[in-house]
Design a protein around this motif. Structure first.
Motif, PDB file in Angstrom:
ATOM      1  N   CYS A 123       9.875  -9.000  -8.588  1.00  0.00           N
ATOM      2  CA  CYS A 123       9.470  -8.320  -7.367  1.00  0.00           C
ATOM      3  C   CYS A 123       9.145  -6.852  -7.636  1.00  0.00           C
ATOM      4  CB  CYS A 123      10.570  -8.453  -6.297  1.00  0.00           C
ATOM      5  SG  CYS A 123      10.166  -7.610  -4.745  1.00  0.00           S
ATOM      6  N   ARG A 124      10.159  -5.994  -7.742  1.00  0.00           N
ATOM      7  CA  ARG A 124      10.040  -4.553  -7.972  1.00  0.00           C
ATOM      8  C   ARG A 124       9.544  -3.794  -6.747  1.00  0.00           C
ATOM      9  NH1 ARG A 124       8.352  -7.203 -12.287  1.00  0.00           N
ATOM     10  NH2 ARG A 124       6.150  -7.073 -11.713  1.00  0.00           N
ATOM     11  N   GLY A 125       9.332  -4.514  -5.634  1.00  0.00           N
ATOM     12  CA  GLY A 125       8.799  -3.868  -4.441  1.00  0.00           C
ATOM     13  C   GLY A 125       7.366  -3.433  -4.674  1.00  0.00           C
ATOM     14  N   CYS A 126       6.654  -3.149  -3.607  1.00  0.00           N
ATOM     15  CA  CYS A 126       5.289  -2.626  -3.752  1.00  0.00           C
ATOM     16  C   CYS A 126       5.380  -1.145  -4.047  1.00  0.00           C
ATOM     17  CB  CYS A 126       4.483  -2.869  -2.484  1.00  0.00           C
ATOM     18  SG  CYS A 126       2.819  -2.142  -2.551  1.00  0.00           S
ATOM     19  N   ARG A 127       5.010  -0.765  -5.261  1.00  0.00           N
ATOM     20  CA  ARG A 127       5.113   0.648  -5.665  1.00  0.00           C
ATOM     21  C   ARG A 127       4.161   1.540  -4.862  1.00  0.00           C
ATOM     22  NH1 ARG A 127       9.057   1.907  -6.198  1.00  0.00           N
ATOM     23  NH2 ARG A 127       9.664  -0.118  -5.403  1.00  0.00           N
TER      24      ARG A 127
ATOM     25  N   GLU B  38       5.792   3.738 -18.394  1.00  0.00           N
ATOM     26  CA  GLU B  38       7.136   3.525 -18.943  1.00  0.00           C
ATOM     27  C   GLU B  38       8.165   3.483 -17.813  1.00  0.00           C
ATOM     28  OE1 GLU B  38      10.320   5.588 -22.076  1.00  0.00           O
ATOM     29  OE2 GLU B  38       8.428   6.588 -21.568  1.00  0.00           O
ATOM     30  N   ALA B  39       8.034   4.387 -16.849  1.00  0.00           N
ATOM     31  CA  ALA B  39       8.973   4.420 -15.730  1.00  0.00           C
ATOM     32  C   ALA B  39       8.861   3.162 -14.878  1.00  0.00           C
ATOM     33  CB  ALA B  39       8.730   5.663 -14.883  1.00  0.00           C
ATOM     34  N   LEU B  40       7.641   2.694 -14.656  1.00  0.00           N
ATOM     35  CA  LEU B  40       7.440   1.494 -13.846  1.00  0.00           C
ATOM     36  C   LEU B  40       8.064   0.259 -14.483  1.00  0.00           C
ATOM     37  CD1 LEU B  40       3.723   2.050 -12.765  1.00  0.00           C
ATOM     38  CD2 LEU B  40       5.690   1.955 -11.226  1.00  0.00           C
ATOM     39  N   ARG B  41       8.233   0.292 -15.792  1.00  0.00           N
ATOM     40  CA  ARG B  41       8.770  -0.862 -16.519  1.00  0.00           C
ATOM     41  C   ARG B  41      10.285  -0.790 -16.710  1.00  0.00           C
ATOM     42  NH1 ARG B  41       4.092   0.388 -20.924  1.00  0.00           N
ATOM     43  NH2 ARG B  41       2.306  -0.458 -19.751  1.00  0.00           N
ATOM     44  N   ASP B  42      10.910   0.282 -16.237  1.00  0.00           N
ATOM     45  CA  ASP B  42      12.326   0.537 -16.509  1.00  0.00           C
ATOM     46  C   ASP B  42      13.139   0.405 -15.224  1.00  0.00           C
ATOM     47  OD1 ASP B  42      14.824   1.437 -17.240  1.00  0.00           O
ATOM     48  OD2 ASP B  42      14.115   3.314 -18.123  1.00  0.00           O
TER      49      ASP B  42
ATOM     50  N   ARG C 168      -4.105   1.491  -5.230  1.00  0.00           N
ATOM     51  CA  ARG C 168      -3.395   2.013  -4.061  1.00  0.00           C
ATOM     52  C   ARG C 168      -2.236   2.926  -4.461  1.00  0.00           C
ATOM     53  NH1 ARG C 168      -2.168  -3.039  -0.323  1.00  0.00           N
ATOM     54  NH2 ARG C 168      -1.063  -3.691  -2.201  1.00  0.00           N
ATOM     55  N   LEU C 169      -1.961   2.993  -5.764  1.00  0.00           N
ATOM     56  CA  LEU C 169      -0.922   3.882  -6.296  1.00  0.00           C
ATOM     57  C   LEU C 169      -1.633   4.954  -7.121  1.00  0.00           C
ATOM     58  CD1 LEU C 169       2.106   4.515  -6.784  1.00  0.00           C
ATOM     59  CD2 LEU C 169       2.025   2.930  -8.720  1.00  0.00           C
ATOM     60  N   TYR C 170      -2.062   6.017  -6.436  1.00  0.00           N
ATOM     61  CA  TYR C 170      -2.914   7.000  -7.099  1.00  0.00           C
ATOM     62  C   TYR C 170      -2.065   7.969  -7.926  1.00  0.00           C
ATOM     63  CZ  TYR C 170      -6.589  10.318  -8.060  1.00  0.00           C
ATOM     64  OH  TYR C 170      -7.489  11.129  -8.712  1.00  0.00           O
ATOM     65  N   LEU C 171      -1.817   7.555  -9.177  1.00  0.00           N
ATOM     66  CA  LEU C 171      -1.115   8.373 -10.168  1.00  0.00           C
ATOM     67  C   LEU C 171      -1.958   8.344 -11.441  1.00  0.00           C
ATOM     68  CD1 LEU C 171       2.535   7.051  -9.653  1.00  0.00           C
ATOM     69  CD2 LEU C 171       1.701   9.317  -9.026  1.00  0.00           C
ATOM     70  N   PRO C 172      -2.913   9.262 -11.599  1.00  0.00           N
ATOM     71  CA  PRO C 172      -3.789   9.241 -12.772  1.00  0.00           C
ATOM     72  C   PRO C 172      -3.003   9.317 -14.078  1.00  0.00           C
ATOM     73  CG  PRO C 172      -4.651  10.724 -11.096  1.00  0.00           C
ATOM     74  CD  PRO C 172      -3.272  10.334 -10.652  1.00  0.00           C
ATOM     75  N   ILE C 173      -3.338   8.422 -15.007  1.00  0.00           N
ATOM     76  CA  ILE C 173      -2.639   8.387 -16.291  1.00  0.00           C
ATOM     77  C   ILE C 173      -3.613   8.535 -17.461  1.00  0.00           C
ATOM     78  CG2 ILE C 173      -0.662   7.052 -15.459  1.00  0.00           C
ATOM     79  CD1 ILE C 173      -2.036   4.531 -16.485  1.00  0.00           C
ATOM     80  N   GLY C 174      -4.865   8.788 -17.169  1.00  0.00           N
ATOM     81  CA  GLY C 174      -5.865   8.976 -18.216  1.00  0.00           C
ATOM     82  C   GLY C 174      -7.244   8.722 -17.649  1.00  0.00           C
TER      83      GLY C 174
ATOM     84  N   ALA D  46      10.825   4.899  -5.522  1.00  0.00           N
ATOM     85  CA  ALA D  46      11.690   4.725  -4.362  1.00  0.00           C
ATOM     86  C   ALA D  46      11.734   3.249  -3.965  1.00  0.00           C
ATOM     87  CB  ALA D  46      11.174   5.568  -3.200  1.00  0.00           C
ATOM     88  N   GLU D  47      12.691   2.897  -3.140  1.00  0.00           N
ATOM     89  CA  GLU D  47      12.768   1.515  -2.685  1.00  0.00           C
ATOM     90  C   GLU D  47      11.605   1.214  -1.741  1.00  0.00           C
ATOM     91  OE1 GLU D  47      15.630   1.341   1.202  1.00  0.00           O
ATOM     92  OE2 GLU D  47      16.660   1.458  -0.723  1.00  0.00           O
ATOM     93  N   ASP D  48      11.220  -0.033  -1.704  1.00  0.00           N
ATOM     94  CA  ASP D  48      10.169  -0.480  -0.801  1.00  0.00           C
ATOM     95  C   ASP D  48      10.717  -0.401   0.626  1.00  0.00           C
ATOM     96  OD1 ASP D  48       8.460  -2.115   0.829  1.00  0.00           O
ATOM     97  OD2 ASP D  48       7.730  -3.124  -0.967  1.00  0.00           O
ATOM     98  N   PRO D  49      10.117   0.418   1.497  1.00  0.00           N
ATOM     99  CA  PRO D  49      10.689   0.642   2.826  1.00  0.00           C
ATOM    100  C   PRO D  49      10.639  -0.567   3.741  1.00  0.00           C
ATOM    101  CG  PRO D  49       8.503   1.607   2.709  1.00  0.00           C
ATOM    102  CD  PRO D  49       8.865   1.165   1.320  1.00  0.00           C
ATOM    103  N   GLN D  50       9.857  -1.590   3.391  1.00  0.00           N
ATOM    104  CA  GLN D  50       9.754  -2.778   4.235  1.00  0.00           C
ATOM    105  C   GLN D  50      10.525  -3.978   3.679  1.00  0.00           C
ATOM    106  OE1 GLN D  50       5.383  -2.397   4.187  1.00  0.00           O
ATOM    107  NE2 GLN D  50       5.438  -2.642   6.406  1.00  0.00           N
ATOM    108  N   CYS D  51      11.272  -3.749   2.605  1.00  0.00           N
ATOM    109  CA  CYS D  51      12.060  -4.854   2.037  1.00  0.00           C
ATOM    110  C   CYS D  51      13.202  -5.181   2.987  1.00  0.00           C
ATOM    111  CB  CYS D  51      12.606  -4.485   0.667  1.00  0.00           C
ATOM    112  SG  CYS D  51      13.625  -5.799  -0.051  1.00  0.00           S
ATOM    113  N   PHE D  52      13.352  -6.473   3.272  1.00  0.00           N
ATOM    114  CA  PHE D  52      14.330  -6.929   4.249  1.00  0.00           C
ATOM    115  C   PHE D  52      15.614  -7.464   3.610  1.00  0.00           C
ATOM    116  CE2 PHE D  52      10.669  -9.746   3.684  1.00  0.00           C
ATOM    117  CZ  PHE D  52      11.250 -10.748   2.915  1.00  0.00           C
TER     118      PHE D  52
END
Length: 346
Positions: free
Chosen positions: A317-321, A296-300, A272-278, A338-344
């Motif tokens: 958590c990290r929110g749903c990317r 690397e960015a997702l882990r930082d 659901r996170l369409y960012l091709p990495i290879g 970006a921040e998860d827009p549905q985080c309360f």
């Protein structure tokens, strides 16, 4: 399927984009892809198995590897059972994600005999709600498949994608799951991407998500286990409930606990996170995992924006990317951090 502990590692393998349904909220676009052959899939499974073996040896960590096999609709691949056997023979646990419609008694018994650990079937609500989202007649067709699976002794999870269309129906689904005798019921949030872009206005608001999750966590489900991979659910976690195993949940797995492989071999952090990495057809899986700038960015944590970058529960958590990325794109940005827009969380 939730991540059980810090060392679980899973691959979500999408065998095809073809499907026998056209669900309103689907993250796929319906485009045709050049599907990998059985030989190419078998080679990819071998490389992933060897990579995990190297990690075990080098880092002295006992991984618990698994494959989530899905589509589109995976039963539209004539070689599905050959693929499942190839994965299992390499020592992976295998879970199958399907709409259930094409599962007859023979196929259910075949899945059970080969050792598939569980099957997830998508159910969006009671009859009228489900059929309005997934298509006329799909509700009873899916339940028929569920009953074949249960008769074959399979572990079955019903899973629903929550939006304003069905948020009020979750307790009805719990009742349905209990009556059917399935072992687990799961939920996730709508991701407004692919065909689901048209449902941007059907996303639940932050207050509605919190209210719904509090309601879900208060449900007395008996032997039925409620599960979720939604990272935001961890913000309402109750330590005693986690210890008892009443609610199973985990943080965003994208790039940390696994990757997704698309039918044409494209590697992405999450389907659901369409960012091709290879592409597994030409790139080393181990090298992509170790050197991808996106991963690397997702882990930082320092690179996350808004509330997610400041959250004390970032590690769990990290929110749903995928939701963060889809929502940002809908508003003219392309920010998967970006921040998860549905985080309360305030």
């Amino acid at each position: 399927m939730p991540i059980k502990n810090a060392f679980d590692f899973f691959i979500q393998l999408h065998l095809t984009e073809r499907c026998n349904l056209r669900c309103r909220h689907c993250y796929q676009t319906g485009r045709s892809l050049d599907e990998m052959s059985f030989a190419e899939i078998e080679e990819a499974i071998g490389e992933i198995s060897e990579t995990i073996g190297i990690w075990r040896k080098n880092y002295h960590i006992d991984y618990s590897p698994s494959f989530n096999v899905t589509g589109g609709e995976p039963f539209l691949r004539n070689d599905l059972f050959d693929i499942l056997i190839a994965i299992i023979s390499r020592g992976f646990d295998v879970y199958l994600l399907t709409n259930g419609i094409l599962i007859d008694r023979k196929r259910a018994e075949g899945l059970s005999k080969m050792g598939v650990k569980g099957v997830q079937v998508s159910i969006e609500g009671p009859l009228d709600v489900h059929d309005s989202i997934r298509g006329q007649g799909s509700f009873f067709a899916s339940l028929k498949g569920v009953m074949h699976l249960l008769d074959a002794g399979m572990q079955v999870t019903l899973n629903t994608t929550l939006s304003t269309l069905n948020a009020d129906c979750f307790t009805d689904l719990v009742s349905l799951a209990s009556k059917l005798g399935v072992q687990r019921i799961g939920f996730s949030r709508l991701v407004p991407s692919g065909r689901g872009k048209g449902m941007l206005g059907s996303m639940l608001g932050t207050a509605a998500v919190k209210e719904l999750y509090e309601k879900i966590f208060s449900v007395e489900s008996g032997d039925l286990k409620i599960i979720t991979g939604d990272p935001v659910a961890s913000q309402l976690s109750d330590k005693d409930k986690e210890d008892r195993g009443d609610i199973a949940m985990g943080g965003c797995a994208a790039g940390l606990s696994g990757l997704s492989i698309l039918p044409d071999g494209t590697l992405v952090p999450c389907r659901r996170l369409y960012l091709p990495i290879g592409n597994i057809r030409r790139d080393s899986f181990r090298e992509v995992w170790a050197t991808s700038g996106v991963l690397e960015a997702l882990r930082d944590r320092s690179r996350y924006r808004g509330k997610c970058g400041e959250c004390r529960r970032w590690a769990v958590c990290r929110g749903c990317r995928a939701i963060a990325y889809a929502f940002s794109r809908a508003h003219g940005e392309n920010d998967f951090l970006a921040e998860d827009p549905q985080c309360f969380v305030e």
